[in-house]
Scaffold this motif. Structure first.
Motif, PDB file in Angstrom:
ATOM      1  N   ASP A 137      44.413  -6.763  68.429  1.00 15.46           N
ATOM      2  CA  ASP A 137      45.195  -7.453  69.463  1.00 15.46           C
ATOM      3  C   ASP A 137      46.695  -7.197  69.322  1.00 15.46           C
ATOM      4  O   ASP A 137      47.411  -7.132  70.320  1.00 15.46           O
ATOM      5  N   GLN A 138      47.162  -7.035  68.097  1.00  8.26           N
ATOM      6  CA  GLN A 138      48.587  -6.797  67.854  1.00  8.26           C
ATOM      7  C   GLN A 138      48.958  -5.316  67.961  1.00  8.26           C
ATOM      8  O   GLN A 138      50.127  -4.965  67.855  1.00  8.26           O
ATOM      9  N   GLY A 139      47.967  -4.435  68.143  1.00 11.68           N
ATOM     10  CA  GLY A 139      48.234  -3.016  68.362  1.00 11.68           C
ATOM     11  C   GLY A 139      48.365  -2.186  67.102  1.00 11.68           C
ATOM     12  O   GLY A 139      48.894  -1.074  67.142  1.00 11.68           O
ATOM     13  N   TYR A 140      47.876  -2.679  65.974  1.00 16.33           N
ATOM     14  CA  TYR A 140      47.978  -1.922  64.733  1.00 16.33           C
ATOM     15  C   TYR A 140      46.823  -0.951  64.528  1.00 16.33           C
ATOM     16  O   TYR A 140      46.948  -0.007  63.757  1.00 16.33           O
ATOM     17  N   ILE A 141      45.680  -1.199  65.173  1.00 14.40           N
ATOM     18  CA  ILE A 141      44.557  -0.270  65.084  1.00 14.40           C
ATOM     19  C   ILE A 141      44.126   0.126  66.489  1.00 14.40           C
ATOM     20  O   ILE A 141      44.378  -0.597  67.453  1.00 14.40           O
ATOM     21  N   LEU A 142      43.487   1.285  66.587  1.00 12.96           N
ATOM     22  CA  LEU A 142      43.089   1.835  67.876  1.00 12.96           C
ATOM     23  C   LEU A 142      41.856   1.129  68.432  1.00 12.96           C
ATOM     24  O   LEU A 142      41.832   0.747  69.602  1.00 12.96           O
ATOM     25  N   ASN A 143      40.832   0.945  67.593  1.00  8.58           N
ATOM     26  CA  ASN A 143      39.594   0.325  68.036  1.00  8.58           C
ATOM     27  C   ASN A 143      38.800  -0.113  66.813  1.00  8.58           C
ATOM     28  O   ASN A 143      39.110   0.285  65.682  1.00  8.58           O
ATOM     29  N   TYR A 144      37.772  -0.913  67.047  1.00  8.86           N
ATOM     30  CA  TYR A 144      36.890  -1.335  65.970  1.00  8.86           C
ATOM     31  C   TYR A 144      35.493  -1.550  66.526  1.00  8.86           C
ATOM     32  O   TYR A 144      35.305  -1.721  67.728  1.00  8.86           O
ATOM     33  N   LYS A 145      34.520  -1.523  65.625  1.00 10.81           N
ATOM     34  CA  LYS A 145      33.132  -1.731  66.031  1.00 10.81           C
ATOM     35  C   LYS A 145      32.401  -2.423  64.887  1.00 10.81           C
ATOM     36  O   LYS A 145      32.506  -2.007  63.736  1.00 10.81           O
TER      37      LYS A 145
ATOM     38  N   ALA B 268      50.373   3.525  62.610  1.00  7.86           N
ATOM     39  CA  ALA B 268      51.037   2.342  63.155  1.00  7.86           C
ATOM     40  C   ALA B 268      51.227   1.282  62.079  1.00  7.86           C
ATOM     41  O   ALA B 268      52.170   0.498  62.138  1.00  7.86           O
ATOM     42  N   ILE B 269      50.350   1.262  61.080  1.00 11.90           N
ATOM     43  CA  ILE B 269      50.486   0.321  59.967  1.00 11.90           C
ATOM     44  C   ILE B 269      51.309   0.996  58.879  1.00 11.90           C
ATOM     45  O   ILE B 269      50.883   1.971  58.277  1.00 11.90           O
ATOM     46  N   LYS B 270      52.487   0.459  58.621  1.00  8.95           N
ATOM     47  CA  LYS B 270      53.343   1.008  57.560  1.00  8.95           C
ATOM     48  C   LYS B 270      52.972   0.414  56.207  1.00  8.95           C
ATOM     49  O   LYS B 270      53.009   1.091  55.196  1.00  8.95           O
ATOM     50  N   ASN B 271      52.646  -0.893  56.203  1.00 10.78           N
ATOM     51  CA  ASN B 271      52.353  -1.552  54.940  1.00 10.78           C
ATOM     52  C   ASN B 271      51.417  -2.736  55.160  1.00 10.78           C
ATOM     53  O   ASN B 271      51.537  -3.437  56.155  1.00 10.78           O
TER      54      ASN B 271
ATOM     55  N   GLU C 171      53.586 -21.689  67.216  1.00  9.67           N
ATOM     56  CA  GLU C 171      53.506 -22.265  68.560  1.00  9.67           C
ATOM     57  C   GLU C 171      52.596 -23.489  68.580  1.00  9.67           C
ATOM     58  O   GLU C 171      52.894 -24.475  69.248  1.00  9.67           O
ATOM     59  N   ARG C 172      51.473 -23.423  67.846  1.00  9.89           N
ATOM     60  CA  ARG C 172      50.526 -24.544  67.808  1.00  9.89           C
ATOM     61  C   ARG C 172      50.951 -25.643  66.831  1.00  9.89           C
ATOM     62  O   ARG C 172      50.296 -26.673  66.729  1.00  9.89           O
ATOM     63  N   LYS C 173      52.013 -25.376  66.057  1.00 14.41           N
ATOM     64  CA  LYS C 173      52.548 -26.313  65.068  1.00 14.41           C
ATOM     65  C   LYS C 173      51.515 -26.680  64.002  1.00 14.41           C
ATOM     66  O   LYS C 173      51.286 -27.848  63.698  1.00 14.41           O
ATOM     67  N   ILE C 174      50.888 -25.626  63.426  1.00 17.81           N
ATOM     68  CA  ILE C 174      49.962 -25.832  62.321  1.00 17.81           C
ATOM     69  C   ILE C 174      50.289 -24.851  61.201  1.00 17.81           C
ATOM     70  O   ILE C 174      50.752 -23.734  61.454  1.00 17.81           O
ATOM     71  N   GLY C 175      50.072 -25.268  59.992  1.00 14.95           N
ATOM     72  CA  GLY C 175      50.279 -24.406  58.823  1.00 14.95           C
ATOM     73  C   GLY C 175      48.948 -23.935  58.285  1.00 14.95           C
ATOM     74  O   GLY C 175      47.882 -24.237  58.831  1.00 14.95           O
ATOM     75  N   GLY C 176      49.013 -23.215  57.165  1.00 14.96           N
ATOM     76  CA  GLY C 176      47.778 -22.732  56.565  1.00 14.96           C
ATOM     77  C   GLY C 176      48.043 -21.808  55.402  1.00 14.96           C
ATOM     78  O   GLY C 176      49.171 -21.714  54.902  1.00 14.96           O
ATOM     79  N   GLU C 177      47.006 -21.113  54.989  1.00 17.06           N
ATOM     80  CA  GLU C 177      47.094 -20.182  53.872  1.00 17.06           C
ATOM     81  C   GLU C 177      47.539 -18.812  54.391  1.00 17.06           C
ATOM     82  O   GLU C 177      46.937 -18.260  55.302  1.00 17.06           O
ATOM     83  N   VAL C 178      48.602 -18.271  53.801  1.00 19.44           N
ATOM     84  CA  VAL C 178      49.113 -16.959  54.210  1.00 19.44           C
ATOM     85  C   VAL C 178      48.256 -15.885  53.520  1.00 19.44           C
ATOM     86  O   VAL C 178      48.307 -15.728  52.307  1.00 19.44           O
ATOM     87  N   LEU C 179      47.457 -15.171  54.317  1.00 17.60           N
ATOM     88  CA  LEU C 179      46.551 -14.173  53.760  1.00 17.60           C
ATOM     89  C   LEU C 179      47.267 -12.869  53.437  1.00 17.60           C
ATOM     90  O   LEU C 179      47.152 -12.347  52.336  1.00 17.60           O
ATOM     91  N   CYS C 180      48.010 -12.321  54.438  1.00 18.45           N
ATOM     92  CA  CYS C 180      48.646 -11.025  54.216  1.00 18.45           C
ATOM     93  C   CYS C 180      49.783 -10.805  55.202  1.00 18.45           C
ATOM     94  O   CYS C 180      49.894 -11.504  56.205  1.00 18.45           O
ATOM     95  N   TYR C 181      50.625  -9.827  54.885  1.00 15.50           N
ATOM     96  CA  TYR C 181      51.685  -9.362  55.776  1.00 15.50           C
ATOM     97  C   TYR C 181      51.300  -7.964  56.276  1.00 15.50           C
ATOM     98  O   TYR C 181      50.789  -7.151  55.502  1.00 15.50           O
ATOM     99  N   VAL C 182      51.559  -7.699  57.546  1.00 10.82           N
ATOM    100  CA  VAL C 182      51.290  -6.392  58.127  1.00 10.82           C
ATOM    101  C   VAL C 182      52.536  -5.947  58.893  1.00 10.82           C
ATOM    102  O   VAL C 182      53.067  -6.684  59.717  1.00 10.82           O
ATOM    103  N   TYR C 183      53.003  -4.735  58.608  1.00 12.78           N
ATOM    104  CA  TYR C 183      54.107  -4.152  59.370  1.00 12.78           C
ATOM    105  C   TYR C 183      54.067  -2.653  59.308  1.00 12.78           C
ATOM    106  O   TYR C 183      53.274  -2.086  58.589  1.00 12.78           O
TER     107      TYR C 183
END
Length: 131
Positions: A40-48, A72-75, A119-131
Motif C-alpha cells: 500500500d505504501q509503494g515499497y513492493i511491486l506485488n505480493y501473492k 524502492a526499499i533503501k533500508n 491519526e487514530r490517536k493510538i499507540g503500540g509496539e514499533v515493529l520496524c522502520y522502512v525507508y
C-alpha cells in the motif's frame, strides 16, 4: 525461530542486496499485514499468498527503478525485538527519515503505519522502520 519478523525483514533485505526480483518467505498473520502495508505504501511491486501445507508462503515481487536498478526499499530496520520490546504512545510517534519513511506498528486495532496510528490517536509496539 525466536523472531519471525526479523527473519522476514532479513530475507527481504538479503534479496534486495542480491538483486533478486522475487523473494519467498513463510507466512503468518503478522507477516501478511506487514506485506500489505509495504504494498500500500509503494515499497513492493506485488505480493501473492500461496497456501501450501499447514502454513504457506508469501511471494513478494520487489520494486526496482528501471533506469539505475535501485530498489524502492533503501533500508529495513527491526526496532522491537523479543529481548527488548519498544512501545510508543500516539503523542511520541517516531518520525522515520523526517517523514519520508514509515514505521510499522502493532496496535490494539491491528498492524498499521505510524501516520495512520497518529491519526487514530493510538499507540503500540514499533515493529520496524522502512525507508
Amino acid at each position: 525461530m525466536t523472531d519471525p519478523i526479523a527473519d522476514y525483514l532479513t530475507r527481504v533485505r538479503n534479496a534486495i542486496m542480491a538483486g533478486h526480483r522475487v523473494v519467498e518467505v513463510p507466512t503468518s498473520k503478522m507477516k501478511r499485514e506487514i506485506t500489505k502495508i509495504l504494498f500500500d505504501q509503494g515499497y513492493i511491486l506485488n505480493y501473492k499468498f500461496i497456501e501450501d501445507g499447514p502454513k504457506g508462503t508469501i511471494k513478494i515481487a520487489l520494486k526496482y527503478d528501471p533506469a539505475d536498478k535501485v530498489c524502492a526499499i533503501k533500508n529495513l530496520h527491526r526496532v522491537s525485538r523479543p529481548g527488548l520490546r519498544q512501545y510508543t504512545g500516539y503523542k511520541d510517534m517516531p518520525r522515520v527519515l523526517n517523514g519520508l519513511g514509515i514505521a510499522i506498528l502493532s496496535t490494539s486495532q491491528g498492524v498499521m503505519t505510524n501516520k495512520e496510528a497518529k491519526e487514530r490517536k493510538i499507540g503500540g509496539e514499533v515493529l520496524c522502520y522502512v525507508y
